[in-house]
Design an enzyme around this catalytic site. Structure first.
Site, mmCIF file in Angstrom:
data_model
loop_
_atom_site.group_PDB
_atom_site.id
_atom_site.type_symbol
_atom_site.label_atom_id
_atom_site.label_comp_id
_atom_site.label_asym_id
_atom_site.label_seq_id
_atom_site.Cartn_x
_atom_site.Cartn_y
_atom_site.Cartn_z
ATOM 1 N N GLU A 191 -12.585 -32.429 77.018
ATOM 2 C CA GLU A 191 -12.015 -32.064 78.300
ATOM 3 C C GLU A 191 -11.837 -33.325 79.141
ATOM 4 O O GLU A 191 -12.534 -33.562 80.107
ATOM 5 C CB GLU A 191 -12.911 -31.054 79.041
ATOM 6 C CG GLU A 191 -12.215 -30.458 80.266
ATOM 7 C CD GLU A 191 -12.928 -30.742 81.588
ATOM 8 O OE1 GLU A 191 -12.478 -30.203 82.605
ATOM 9 O OE2 GLU A 191 -13.912 -31.509 81.610
ATOM 10 N N ASP A 241 -17.409 -31.331 78.244
ATOM 11 C CA ASP A 241 -17.026 -31.461 79.640
ATOM 12 C C ASP A 241 -16.967 -32.934 80.035
ATOM 13 O O ASP A 241 -17.919 -33.684 79.814
ATOM 14 C CB ASP A 241 -18.093 -30.722 80.473
ATOM 15 C CG ASP A 241 -17.685 -30.548 81.918
ATOM 16 O OD1 ASP A 241 -16.882 -29.624 82.185
ATOM 17 O OD2 ASP A 241 -18.151 -31.320 82.769
#
Lengths: 603, 603
Positions: B378, B349
């Site tokens: 990401e 993330d």
């Protein structure tokens, strides 16, 4: 080698700021980029960090010989790209790198400003932080936002890179090559210098001026049976009188040579000597240092060969000799000796047949002592070696120009040269003692005029070898590029009276007056709708050359809209001293065989 | 830093052979080039030397963990360029370099051969030399020319470079993202796995599976006033039950999680976990290691902000903490813990808000233990950071695909991706829990079909987030890309029954069957004479997509002559199971809203 893991052994974690894709560098920084004195180095880099901190960056610069680093700012262009520049005002190796850091004060101010603008009222925590950052006991919002930023935290530096700076002559110059024995030796050349300067020449290049071997001497027209009066090739260096550090007695005395160099300085011309690392069978080194030469197992020395060709009048040194250090030092001493006598330009014969590391070492050694010295590579070989010699230190290079005569050939040549321009500086000789191209053999005076204009306007440095201005065009035999009765093997009475000289003078004046002609990377080709009309623009100078030496040709010269020139404008032809009105778009052009326009556009 | 002078202090002079412009390397070799198991690395270099010696060269290769270097030949292509290749058959860091040397025996043979051919008779000197070279007492011409060459003299080596090899899943895969709490927890997901495998999915990606904080928990639709039953965002990691190394009790037991991973392995699907370095206010680390977090001068911890936005439910770690080593090691241990439990794929993330050197270190450490592990970045940020994360080790990356809907936007996107392909592997998610593009909001089912075909055929890896197959298209409010009633903040009852699933299955089958769809650098755009028809070819597969979700569109698909396909050929539509006859040149195409052809050309 890519770093597998940045082992965090230090007290501080590794620097978070990334500095990438730095320009200008050559081959990942392995070689320096080249500039001349007075130019600027435009620097670019991608600089970024995770998160939203305010970054700052600068260029650190160390001029040659300096002990302190100067600093110039880098400014963001957007999308993480930054730009800055610095001037190089002295010859030699400049060192530079990029520094980037976080400005914590500016970061704090940026965050507080956004909170204030969003109407956030309780900023006590922020002000506490700001006070610590600024080293104060307490802080108001106004004080905090007004405080001087300038904090440098978490600095990252790029690797250091180099710029090799030459004096301007390495970039721009008009060259004239002559064999002094055809001009009355050193004294005769000295007498000719004022006229050469008057014609606008910057450099007079002399083939080797050393004693010429007698053993296996070549006769006229490169024959193997010389007569007693044959003078031999100046490239068969060395005789009883000495080798590379000695002057040929027939050219004049030591004093006459020094007077020639001094006279050149007076009239604003430089003397360029030839540095050819090869020895005649009579060179003193063959006896004094047989270990420097290639030997057969039986101990005899090997003359030069490129099978099946044999060069019995030449011995090549062995750069891998057991005493390679002694040989390398002796060669360096040859060059330094001539530098001490005032020679600052050397044309190096066939550098591509000697080791690259040798040249890198020799040129750096010489230029560390005297960064005014320029080495000009006589390499005609494949691009990998041509470009490598430029990268490792040669300030100028011969090119394939003599063999590129059509528009398509010239476009291909110039595309390569512009691509190489960060490190490679071309010198367009229109002819050499070794290269009389068939275009000149068959084209008559118009061919010479066309090639002269192309050389002088396409390349900031260009040259002609004596005889060009008199349209000398007879080869030793059909199909050969060698001259008949070549000066390489005999004395020719020469005088500065060629019919092309007025055009030479006008071109050299134009090259001085028009900075556009002093660069190579500003070239753009123009459409002519006639393949014989070669047209190009450099900044505000338009050139159109009829490369057909036999017929008048007509066509157009298209000024593209992308140049953003006015709809109509005046162009001044610096060769004819005439002025015309041109327009953006198609301009009618008619030129006689080999004729050219060199037009300064008043835009 | 360029080397000023190659100081000849060694006994031998510096190596004369030049090895330059080696490929494939990334940023001068600072980063490894990427490959997957089974691919070949095509190697190029410029190799040359002064003079005319016969050169040889090879690639030296060290597989991961190996102690010996293997060797593959390099062969000359002409003009000093050489080529060779080697296969990479195991994951991990491969090391390679180029060696080049002079073959003195072959050089001698070449010279003697030319002399013999030129009729030279006295070769006694040459034979003497040859005998010494070959270590014999004497030699005839025939013996000399027949001798085995293979001499290695004056070897030069390039720097060592690296190849980072992943298993094939890093390059090619179909991904499905689901929130396990909407599918009955680990047990419900395990029950769904066979159907997902049947649909052709390779990876099932789960958002964080750890305990969710209660303090400042977000309510439904990202509101700040949660009800007592609100479940919170899985990205608010950490509660009384534990942090990143613990499972959320409401998702199931430890045994059920292990059973899920085992079941996935059985049916040929991989479980991908989310690695989000951020902590809820209830994460144990805030109490155990307050020194790992950003603190105000008064010692209180700072929650995350991007002024004026505040994220009171999230605390970011301080990577520059005084105990940064302890923090980094703890984060590494989190990942290694999940690896030990069978997780080999991690979606990371927001990696672009954490230090680049941290990721480079962590990924290398993990992959040194287990080179099968794949990290998927990401990152939605500027290109410099996107590419850097790929270079330092992320095996796959999100892209700007969700925002690129027109032909022009797709061309720009793919141009960049192909350029980055030596180190950056795209994964085209068609939607994510954070991104419901307005094209999907307004385009209805045809928009979903078009985007699915584009994602699955443009990129070797692609994915959908649960709900895509059911055409979920309602935003939380007009102008937002967030879903209404987003699963990020509540439980939604989900089942695998979307109307788009048959198309998903056919596409996944085609992607398996057609190697052309498993690469990105083989893409070529095709002319359609209609901006709504986006067409491209990858090797023998032609795709045409009507990106207008509202209207039928007709046009052509132009097969360019340059492809050298036959004048007429059959194409098989793998989506419709129909066969048509096409020809080089223009082929009429008519497609309903959002419809597509995926055509295997029989050429």
């Amino acid at each position: 080698m890519s770093r597998t893991v940045p082992l965090p052994k230090a007290k501080q974690p590794p620097a978070r700021i990334q500095v990438q894709h730095v320009e200008p560098i050559v081959d990942c920084g392995r070689y320096p980029v080249k500039r001349t004195v007075g130019e600027r180095v435009e620097v670019y880099a991608s600089i970024f960090k995770d998160g939203h901190d305010v970054l700052r960056a600068s260029i650190r610069i160390k001029p040659p010989g300096a002990s302190r680093w100067q600093e110039e700012p880098l400014r963001p262009l957007g999308n993480d790209r930054w730009r800055g520049s610095f001037a190089v005002d002295a010859p030699g190796r400049w060192c530079w790198r990029i520094d980037a850091w976080t400005d914590r004060v500016a970061t704090w101010q940026s965050e507080v400003r956004r909170k204030v603008e969003a109407g956030q009222e309780d900023l006590s925590g922020e002000l506490l932080e700001g006070a610590v950052l600024l080293g104060r006991d307490s802080l108001t919002v106004e004080e905090g936002l007004a405080a001087d930023a300038g904090d440098r935290h978490g600095q990252t530096s790029s690797p250091a890179y180099e710029v090799d700076v030459d004096r301007a002559l390495a970039r721009v110059g008009a060259w004239y090559e002559l064999f002094p024995r055809s001009w009355g030796g050193f004294r005769g050349v000295a007498d000719t210098l004022p006229a050469l300067a008057e014609l606008g020449f910057d450099v007079v290049y002399l083939p080797p001026v050393h004693p010429i071997g007698r053993t296996n001497r070549k006769g006229r027209n490169n024959t193997l049976a010389p007569g007693p009066d044959d003078v031999g090739s100046p490239w068969a260096i060395g005789a009883e009188e000495g080798g590379h550090d000695v002057l040929h007695p027939e050219l004049g005395t030591e004093e006459e040579f020094d007077a020639l160099v001094a006279r050149a300085r007076e009239v604003g011309v430089e003397i360029c000597l030839d540095f050819a690392i090869q020895c005649s069978p009579d060179h003193p080194w063959l006896k004094e240092h047989p270990e420097w030469f290639n030997q057969r197992p039986d101990g005899t020395l090997k003359y030069a060969e490129n099978p099946p060709k044999k060069y019995q009048d030449i011995y090549n040194v062995n750069f891998d000799s057991e005493d390679w250090r002694g040989l390398w030092d002796a060669l360096l001493e040859v060059v330094l000796g001539w530098v001490r006598r005032g020679i600052k330009v050397f044309r190096v014969d066939n550098p591509h047949t000697k080791p690259v590391p040798f040249w890198e070492w020799l040129i750096a050694e010489v230029r560390r002592d005297d960064p005014d010295v320029i080495f000009f590579a006589e390499a005609f070989t494949r691009p990998a070696m041509m470009t490598t010699l430029a990268k490792i230190g040669f300030g100028q290079s011969y090119t394939y120009f003599t063999w590129k005569n059509t528009r398509a050939e010239l476009v291909e040549l110039m595309t390569q040269i512009v691509e190489w321009s960060p490190f490679y500086r071309p010198n367009f000789f229109a002819n050499t003692p070794d290269i009389l191209h068939e275009y000149l053999q068959h084209g008559g005076p118009p061919a010479f005029a066309a090639r002269l204009v192309l050389a002088a306007t396409l390349s900031p440095s260009y040259g002609i070898y004596s005889g060009f201005e008199s349209f000398e065009n007879v080869p030793v035999r059909p199909g050969s590029e060698e001259y008949l009765d070549s000066e390489k093997y005999e004395v020719r009475a020469r005088a500065l009276d060629g019919a092309l000289l007025p055009l030479v003078k006008r071109l050299n004046e134009a090259r001085h007056a028009l900075p556009a002609l002093q660069r190579v990377d500003n070239l753009r080709w123009l459409e002519t709708e006639n393949e014989h009309l070669v047209a190009y623009v450099k900044d505000d100078v338009v050139c159109v050359v009829n490369v057909d030496p036999h017929h008048e040709r007509e066509g157009v010269c298209v000024i593209p809209v992308a140049l953003r020139w006015p709809p109509a404008f005046e162009v001044h032809d610096v060769l004819r001293q005439e002025t015309y009105t041109w327009r953006a778009g198609r301009n009618y052009v008619k030129l006689g065989p080999g004729e050219a326009h060199v037009l300064k556009a008043l835009v």
